[in-house]
Enzyme design. Structure first.
Site, PDB file in Angstrom:
ATOM      1  CG  ASP A   1     -23.693-108.357  -9.777  1.00  0.00           C
ATOM      2  OD1 ASP A   1     -24.215-107.102  -9.296  1.00  0.00           O
ATOM      3  OD2 ASP A   1     -23.545-109.226  -9.100  1.00  0.00           O
TER       4      ASP A   1
ATOM      5  CD  GLU B   1     -22.430-103.625  -8.505  1.00  0.00           C
ATOM      6  OE1 GLU B   1     -22.804-103.255  -7.454  1.00  0.00           O
ATOM      7  OE2 GLU B   1     -22.233-104.919  -9.080  1.00  0.00           O
TER       8      GLU B   1
END
Length: 624
Positions: A338, A367
């Site tokens: 993330d 990400e």
């Protein structure tokens, strides 16, 4: 004037090898100005950014004359450098004429590593665990976060409409539906029927919010989802079906309600917010203890972590029993990081090294919403795709370019955007990209394509209750089918957000996170995804084949995937008028693998008249 450029970085007549190169490669450059321009000398100017923009000047002597063009050639040795090189050319004439061409990017990566290629080959399925499937209605009593559970699976998620009484605190994302790991296990045969080869889970660790991005305990599966043992059993069951599992690693921040910060005192041992003697105190950046601290994008319920804390590093990746390693040991096959661009490069490198040490074929996907080779975060050019950091990225540039095409943009724009990525990315990263049309952070793709925008000018209440018209639904479905054709035949892992294959609709969070509509799916759309997913699973050329382009004119695009003697072509017309598409073709015939019809090649090409809002996937065949 000539239409032939002086230099084209994507043409091997001008630059070899194509695109990004491993460190140690000697790159050959050739300029081709018209002979009538009278240039007598050429020079390559190259700046090595990661060495303080060190300038290297390379003479490019005249080497030949060809068809009215002078050829000037020079080579650049990348030696042991890893990073970006910015280069341009200078041309000079005897009469004092002087021209400098545009600046180009050369990505030089560390090629001394075997990158696992399994992720990019097959279909990936993203699951938001609370909303996928439940086997029973859970009791949230005693669980972290003060949760409520919807009794009906068909309820709408709660949301903050901004009209709460002044001064009254608002707690969102604490309403759960009770999806579980047992629920996923119960639907593994369904997932396998789609052709899925990787499940990517949004966070599964204990956390107070239904999205679980505010991690409370990295060592424990959230009790509403199940147990650590059930996670391992699920991985084993998935592996028996040829499906790998990737976990969401949220390592940039934890939850305010967590074992580590413990802002509300839920956990019995003192957290960083309660004692400066807590082992977790230096995990966080304090402006004024205990009430002022750094948080993710100012969201106080998500305290940002100090990734330079050695204790935190040991816990996440450096220790033998670190979080990265123990969950791979428990059955996971990789990690999706993330907000990867908010983690220090050496932190990402540590995660990567730990993952490979535990499981040599583990994949680490990041990400990042932009081109990962040029990404700058916190004033630092990131090393995401230079080797030993990330194996691939969530490909939001792919999503943006494809949606723009589907909503009326030219096919050539999609081609050019993808060629920019292909040129900048190392091959391992281009072929391991996580390509998707929708994720948990975007509005449902069917809604986007049918309505045509995010309707941000409307109120949240309006977006919460909006029902698409039949015309919008039909148009959105037709465009989604075309988008899925491109998604499943393009290099990179075709990634589907749970329920997109079933026709789920909705605007932004939480309307894009409704429970999967079991028994109420769009059966025709579901079958379309099954066909494409299983085609991707069985066609080597679609899994690993080279990419080349056919014509991309008007509102159409076409491309080929080739591996050895197997050739596939995808051609799509997203416009409202008939488009002619031309695809170079070495075989006599092509078969439409979706409809079964046969197309005959003429003079080495397929010439197709595609009706509005239509597409084909063709395979080369010989008919005797």
């Amino acid at each position: 004037m000539s239409d032939t450029p002086i230099y084209n970085s994507r043409d091997r007549k001008y630059k070899t090898p194509y695109g990004a190169v491993p460190s140690g490669t000697t790159v050959k450059f050739t300029l081709r100005p018209l002979r009538t321009e009278g240039f007598s000398r050429a020079t390559l100017l190259a700046w090595f950014e990661f060495q303080g923009n060190r300038l290297v000047t390379v003479p490019m002597p005249w080497t030949a004359s060809e068809g009215g063009y002078d050829l000037f050639t020079g080579t650049l040795d990348t030696a042991d450098y890893v990073g970006l090189v910015w280069y341009r050319f200078r041309l000079e004439g005897l009469n004092g004429k002087f021209v400098e061409l545009d600046t180009h990017q050369l990505t030089v990566y560390d090629g001394g590593e075997q990158v696992p290629d399994w992720f990019g080959q097959g279909m990936c399925y993203q699951i938001f665990p609370d909303r996928f499937y439940r086997t029973e209605i859970p009791d949230p009593t005693g669980m972290v976060g003060g949760r409520t559970v919807h009794q009906s699976w068909d309820d709408a998620p709660e949301y903050d409409n901004g009209r709460h009484p002044a001064g009254e605190p608002v707690v969102t994302n604490r309403d759960f539906f009770g999806g579980s790991l047992q629920g996923v296990a119960a639907k593994l045969d369904y997932i396998a029927s789609l052709g899925v080869e990787t499940i990517y889970f949004c966070p599964v660790f204990e956390a107070p919010e239904n999205h679980r991005y505010g991690t409370a305990d990295y060592t424990k599966i959230d009790p509403m989802l199940g147990t650590n043992e059930e996670f391992s059993a699920l991985c084993e069951a998935a592996h028996r079906r040829g499906i790998r599992v990737i976990l969401d690693g949220v390592f940039n921040h934890t939850g305010y309600t967590s074992r580590y910060f413990n802002g509300d005192g839920y956990y019995p041992e003192p957290g960083a917010a309660q004692s400066q003697d807590s082992p977790y105190y230096d995990w966080f950046d304090w402006k004024h203890w205990p009430d002022d601290y750094d948080s993710w994008w100012g969201v106080r319920t998500l305290p940002a972590v100090n990734e330079n804390s050695q204790g935190y590093r040991n816990f996440i990746f450096a220790g033998e029993d670190s979080i990265v390693r123990r969950w791979l040991r428990a059955g996971a096959d990789g990690w999706r990081l993330d907000v990867a661009d908010e983690l220090p490069d050496d932190f990402v490198e540590g995660i990567h090294a730990a993952a490979r040490a535990e499981k040599p074929d583990a994949a680490v996907i990041g990400e990042v919403w932009e081109d990962g080779t040029t990404k700058v975060a916190y004033g630092v050019r990131r090393r995401h795709l230079l080797g030993k950091h990330l194996d691939g990225l969530m490909n939001y540039p792919f999503r943006t370019a494809l949606i723009n095409f589907l909503l009326g943009g030219p096919g050539a724009a999609f081609r050019d955007e993808m060629e920019t990525l292909r040129e900048n990315y190392p091959p391992f990263a281009f072929y391991s990209a996580m390509n998707a049309l929708g994720t948990h952070d975007t509005l449902r793709i069917l809604t986007y394509l049918g309505v045509g925008s995010d309707m941000g000018q409307q109120t949240k209440d309006w977006r919460a209750s909006y029902v698409m018209t039949e015309e919008q639904l039909q148009r959105g479905t037709a465009l989604l089918k075309l988008g899925a054709m491109v998604l499943f035949t393009f290099p990179g892992a075709p990634t589907v957000y749970y329920g997109d294959e079933a026709g789920m609709t909705g605007f932004e969070d939480p309307f894009n996170r409704r429970p999967y509509p079991w028994g109420k799916e769009d059966k025709a759309l579901l079958q379309w995804y099954r066909t494409l997913g299983n085609l991707r699973k069985t066609a080597p050329a679609l899994r690993q084949g080279e990419l080349s382009w056919g014509s991309c004119t008007g509102h159409s695009l076409s491309f080929l995937r080739t591996r050895e003697r197997e050739v596939y072509a995808t051609a799509v017309n997203a416009g409202n008028a008939v488009e002619e598409v031309t695809i170079p073709w070495g075989s006599s015939f092509a078969v439409d693998v979706v409809r079964g019809t046969v197309v005959q090649a003429q003079q080495g090409a397929l010439r197709l008249l595609l009706p509005p809002m239509s597409g084909v996937i063709l395979k080369a065949v010989s008919i005797s």
